[in-house]
Write a protein that holds these residues in place. Structure first.
Motif, PDB file in Angstrom:
ATOM      1  N   HIS A 230      35.361  29.534  72.131  1.00  0.00           N
ATOM      2  CA  HIS A 230      34.710  29.851  70.856  1.00  0.00           C
ATOM      3  C   HIS A 230      33.653  28.805  70.506  1.00  0.00           C
ATOM      4  N   GLN A 231      34.007  27.531  70.622  1.00  0.00           N
ATOM      5  CA  GLN A 231      33.057  26.464  70.296  1.00  0.00           C
ATOM      6  C   GLN A 231      31.888  26.444  71.281  1.00  0.00           C
TER       7      GLN A 231
ATOM      8  N   GLU B 244      30.619  28.998  72.864  1.00  0.00           N
ATOM      9  CA  GLU B 244      29.747  30.121  72.521  1.00  0.00           C
ATOM     10  C   GLU B 244      28.919  29.810  71.280  1.00  0.00           C
ATOM     11  N   ARG B 245      29.540  29.227  70.296  1.00  0.00           N
ATOM     12  CA  ARG B 245      28.832  28.921  69.042  1.00  0.00           C
ATOM     13  C   ARG B 245      27.767  27.853  69.219  1.00  0.00           C
ATOM     14  N   ARG B 246      28.009  26.895  70.120  1.00  0.00           N
ATOM     15  CA  ARG B 246      27.082  25.772  70.284  1.00  0.00           C
ATOM     16  C   ARG B 246      26.150  25.911  71.478  1.00  0.00           C
TER      17      ARG B 246
ATOM     18  N   GLN C  46      33.978  17.228  65.399  1.00  0.00           N
ATOM     19  CA  GLN C  46      34.133  18.171  64.292  1.00  0.00           C
ATOM     20  C   GLN C  46      35.622  18.433  64.109  1.00  0.00           C
TER      21      GLN C  46
ATOM     22  N   ASN D 262      39.855  28.252  61.124  1.00  0.00           N
ATOM     23  CA  ASN D 262      38.952  28.196  62.269  1.00  0.00           C
ATOM     24  C   ASN D 262      39.698  28.453  63.574  1.00  0.00           C
TER      25      ASN D 262
ATOM     26  N   GLU E 262      40.452  32.147  63.833  1.00  0.00           N
ATOM     27  CA  GLU E 262      39.237  32.877  64.190  1.00  0.00           C
ATOM     28  C   GLU E 262      38.998  32.815  65.707  1.00  0.00           C
ATOM     29  N   ALA E 263      39.156  31.641  66.289  1.00  0.00           N
ATOM     30  CA  ALA E 263      38.977  31.485  67.734  1.00  0.00           C
ATOM     31  C   ALA E 263      40.030  32.279  68.498  1.00  0.00           C
TER      32      ALA E 263
ATOM     33  N   ARG F 168      39.149  36.035  68.531  1.00  0.00           N
ATOM     34  CA  ARG F 168      38.091  36.336  69.501  1.00  0.00           C
ATOM     35  C   ARG F 168      38.636  36.296  70.918  1.00  0.00           C
TER      36      ARG F 168
END
Length: 92
Positions: A15-16, A18-20, A50, A56, A59-60, A63
């Motif tokens: 997830h991180q 993909e987001r970054r 972070q 959070n 949420e990950a 997904r």
């Protein structure tokens, strides 16, 4: 369905990443539980730190469930618990 701590870590890393816009191998994290803050993760990406809260993490996990298991779940269906390790229990 029960997700192990390793799967939760994978979910957050994916997830991180993909987001970054980085590779999942560029993400490292440490999951923890504290009486005051609950379930959290400290995430390191590109030299930056972070902190993620339980919402959070869920949420990950949601997904991850969709991408890896083709399961559509809602946040109310995911519960984090501390046993020998942190696990996620998904009600279906």
């Amino acid at each position: 369905m029960i997700l192990s701590m390793d799967e939760i870590v994978n979910a957050v890393c994916l997830h991180q990443a993909e987001r970054r816009g980085v590779k999942p191998t560029d993400v490292s994290l440490e999951l923890s539980w504290d009486e005051d803050t609950g379930y959290t993760a400290e995430v390191w990406v590109g030299g930056r730190t972070q902190y993620l809260i339980e919402a959070n993490l869920i949420e990950a996990i949601l997904r991850y469930l969709h991408s890896e298991y083709n399961i559509r779940a809602y946040s109310e269906q995911v519960r984090l618990e501390l046993e020998d390790e942190i696990i996620a229990i998904v009600q279906q």
